[in-house]
Design a protein around this motif. Structure first.
Motif, PDB file in Angstrom:
ATOM      1  N   GLU A  24       0.829  -1.198   0.000  1.00 52.31           N
ATOM      2  CA  GLU A  24       0.000   0.000   0.000  1.00 52.31           C
ATOM      3  C   GLU A  24       0.870   1.258   0.000  1.00 52.31           C
ATOM      4  O   GLU A  24       0.538   2.258  -0.626  1.00 52.31           O
ATOM      5  CB  GLU A  24      -0.933   0.004   1.217  1.00 52.31           C
ATOM      6  N   GLY A  25       1.995   1.203   0.703  1.00 50.98           N
ATOM      7  CA  GLY A  25       2.902   2.339   0.737  1.00 50.98           C
ATOM      8  C   GLY A  25       3.558   2.605  -0.608  1.00 50.98           C
ATOM      9  O   GLY A  25       3.823   3.750  -0.965  1.00 50.98           O
ATOM     10  N   ARG A  26       3.821   1.543  -1.355  1.00 48.09           N
ATOM     11  CA  ARG A  26       4.450   1.699  -2.669  1.00 48.09           C
ATOM     12  C   ARG A  26       3.496   2.278  -3.699  1.00 48.09           C
ATOM     13  O   ARG A  26       3.863   3.129  -4.503  1.00 48.09           O
ATOM     14  CB  ARG A  26       4.987   0.363  -3.159  1.00 48.09           C
ATOM     15  N   SER A  27       2.293   1.770  -3.726  1.00 42.43           N
ATOM     16  CA  SER A  27       1.294   2.317  -4.655  1.00 42.43           C
ATOM     17  C   SER A  27      -0.083   2.206  -4.012  1.00 42.43           C
ATOM     18  O   SER A  27      -0.491   1.125  -3.579  1.00 42.43           O
ATOM     19  CB  SER A  27       1.324   1.574  -5.995  1.00 42.43           C
ATOM     20  N   LYS A  28      -0.746   3.334  -3.966  1.00 44.93           N
ATOM     21  CA  LYS A  28      -2.045   3.407  -3.291  1.00 44.93           C
ATOM     22  C   LYS A  28      -3.058   2.476  -3.968  1.00 44.93           C
ATOM     23  O   LYS A  28      -3.155   2.435  -5.189  1.00 44.93           O
ATOM     24  CB  LYS A  28      -2.549   4.840  -3.330  1.00 44.93           C
ATOM     25  N   GLY A  29      -3.772   1.728  -3.153  1.00 43.79           N
ATOM     26  CA  GLY A  29      -4.793   0.820  -3.660  1.00 43.79           C
ATOM     27  C   GLY A  29      -4.315  -0.608  -3.869  1.00 43.79           C
ATOM     28  O   GLY A  29      -5.115  -1.507  -4.063  1.00 43.79           O
ATOM     29  N   SER A  30      -3.002  -0.815  -3.826  1.00 47.38           N
ATOM     30  CA  SER A  30      -2.501  -2.168  -4.063  1.00 47.38           C
ATOM     31  C   SER A  30      -2.733  -3.084  -2.862  1.00 47.38           C
ATOM     32  O   SER A  30      -2.749  -4.301  -2.997  1.00 47.38           O
ATOM     33  CB  SER A  30      -1.016  -2.145  -4.423  1.00 47.38           C
ATOM     34  N   GLY A  31      -2.921  -2.500  -1.680  1.00 44.84           N
ATOM     35  CA  GLY A  31      -3.241  -3.311  -0.508  1.00 44.84           C
ATOM     36  C   GLY A  31      -4.563  -4.039  -0.688  1.00 44.84           C
ATOM     37  O   GLY A  31      -4.715  -5.191  -0.286  1.00 44.84           O
ATOM     38  N   LEU A  32      -5.509  -3.357  -1.329  1.00 40.91           N
ATOM     39  CA  LEU A  32      -6.798  -4.006  -1.607  1.00 40.91           C
ATOM     40  C   LEU A  32      -6.643  -5.116  -2.630  1.00 40.91           C
ATOM     41  O   LEU A  32      -7.357  -6.117  -2.583  1.00 40.91           O
ATOM     42  CB  LEU A  32      -7.809  -2.967  -2.105  1.00 40.91           C
ATOM     43  N   LYS A  33      -5.716  -4.956  -3.565  1.00 39.78           N
ATOM     44  CA  LYS A  33      -5.484  -6.001  -4.559  1.00 39.78           C
ATOM     45  C   LYS A  33      -4.992  -7.289  -3.906  1.00 39.78           C
ATOM     46  O   LYS A  33      -5.309  -8.376  -4.363  1.00 39.78           O
ATOM     47  CB  LYS A  33      -4.475  -5.541  -5.601  1.00 39.78           C
ATOM     48  N   HIS A  34      -4.226  -7.146  -2.836  1.00 42.80           N
ATOM     49  CA  HIS A  34      -3.708  -8.326  -2.147  1.00 42.80           C
ATOM     50  C   HIS A  34      -4.823  -9.161  -1.532  1.00 42.80           C
ATOM     51  O   HIS A  34      -4.683 -10.370  -1.390  1.00 42.80           O
ATOM     52  CB  HIS A  34      -2.714  -7.918  -1.056  1.00 42.80           C
ATOM     53  N   TRP A  35      -5.904  -8.509  -1.139  1.00 41.42           N
ATOM     54  CA  TRP A  35      -7.013  -9.211  -0.495  1.00 41.42           C
ATOM     55  C   TRP A  35      -8.231  -9.336  -1.408  1.00 41.42           C
ATOM     56  O   TRP A  35      -9.297  -9.759  -0.969  1.00 41.42           O
ATOM     57  CB  TRP A  35      -7.395  -8.492   0.792  1.00 41.42           C
ATOM     58  N   SER A  36      -8.084  -8.988  -2.687  1.00 38.85           N
ATOM     59  CA  SER A  36      -9.221  -9.032  -3.606  1.00 38.85           C
ATOM     60  C   SER A  36      -9.731 -10.448  -3.855  1.00 38.85           C
ATOM     61  O   SER A  36     -10.859 -10.629  -4.295  1.00 38.85           O
ATOM     62  CB  SER A  36      -8.849  -8.376  -4.935  1.00 38.85           C
ATOM     63  N   PHE A  37      -8.907 -11.446  -3.550  1.00 38.01           N
ATOM     64  CA  PHE A  37      -9.342 -12.837  -3.764  1.00 38.01           C
ATOM     65  C   PHE A  37     -10.562 -13.169  -2.917  1.00 38.01           C
ATOM     66  O   PHE A  37     -11.317 -14.083  -3.253  1.00 38.01           O
ATOM     67  CB  PHE A  37      -8.195 -13.816  -3.473  1.00 38.01           C
ATOM     68  N   LEU A  38     -10.812 -12.419  -1.849  1.00 38.12           N
ATOM     69  CA  LEU A  38     -11.987 -12.679  -1.027  1.00 38.12           C
ATOM     70  C   LEU A  38     -13.271 -12.205  -1.707  1.00 38.12           C
ATOM     71  O   LEU A  38     -14.363 -12.581  -1.297  1.00 38.12           O
ATOM     72  CB  LEU A  38     -11.838 -12.008   0.334  1.00 38.12           C
ATOM     73  N   GLY A  39     -13.130 -11.390  -2.768  1.00 27.86           N
ATOM     74  CA  GLY A  39     -14.294 -10.955  -3.536  1.00 27.86           C
ATOM     75  C   GLY A  39     -14.752 -11.981  -4.551  1.00 27.86           C
ATOM     76  O   GLY A  39     -15.859 -11.903  -5.076  1.00 27.86           O
ATOM     77  N   ASN A  40     -13.912 -12.959  -4.838  1.00 29.56           N
ATOM     78  CA  ASN A  40     -14.259 -14.042  -5.753  1.00 29.56           C
ATOM     79  C   ASN A  40     -15.152 -15.021  -4.984  1.00 29.56           C
ATOM     80  O   ASN A  40     -14.719 -15.638  -4.017  1.00 29.56           O
ATOM     81  CB  ASN A  40     -12.973 -14.730  -6.239  1.00 29.56           C
ATOM     82  N   ARG A  41     -16.396 -15.148  -5.415  1.00 32.46           N
ATOM     83  CA  ARG A  41     -17.364 -15.965  -4.687  1.00 32.46           C
ATOM     84  C   ARG A  41     -16.930 -17.426  -4.563  1.00 32.46           C
ATOM     85  O   ARG A  41     -17.053 -18.022  -3.506  1.00 32.46           O
ATOM     86  CB  ARG A  41     -18.725 -15.873  -5.378  1.00 32.46           C
TER      87      ARG A  41
END
Length: 90
Positions: A24-41
């Motif tokens: 997240e510190g390197r590029s804003k919003g990338s922290g959410l990408k790391h946990w986006s797999f939980l959005g896959n049903r």
């Protein structure tokens, strides 16, 4: 929960939190990408089944309840792997 087990779980949780924070510190919003797999049903469902199955195994075997934390981590890993596999399909 034995102290070794607690330390092991805390180390893994700390690594995941640090990894997310650094990304997240390197590029804003990338922290959410790391946990986006939980959005896959499908991935979330598979992870939940893995967690429930392992938790039932802990209860039935009479093992230490600290193993439930490991079951949670295994469920997250299962969800991540399923998400990666479904993204590879055309």
């Amino acid at each position: 929960m034995s102290s070794q087990m607690a330390i092991g779980v805390l180390v893994i949780v700390a690594v995941l939190a640090i990894r997310t924070a650094v990304a997240e510190g390197r590029s804003k919003g990338s922290g959410l990408k790391h946990w986006s797999f939980l959005g896959n049903r499908w991935a979330a469902t598979a992870g939940a089944f893995a967690f429930v199955g392992m938790t039932i195994a802990v209860v039935v075997s009479g093992a230490d309840w600290g193993n439930v934390a490991w079951a949670l981590l295994a469920g997250l890993l299962s969800a991540f792997i399923i998400d990666q596999l479904t993204k590879q399909q055309p």
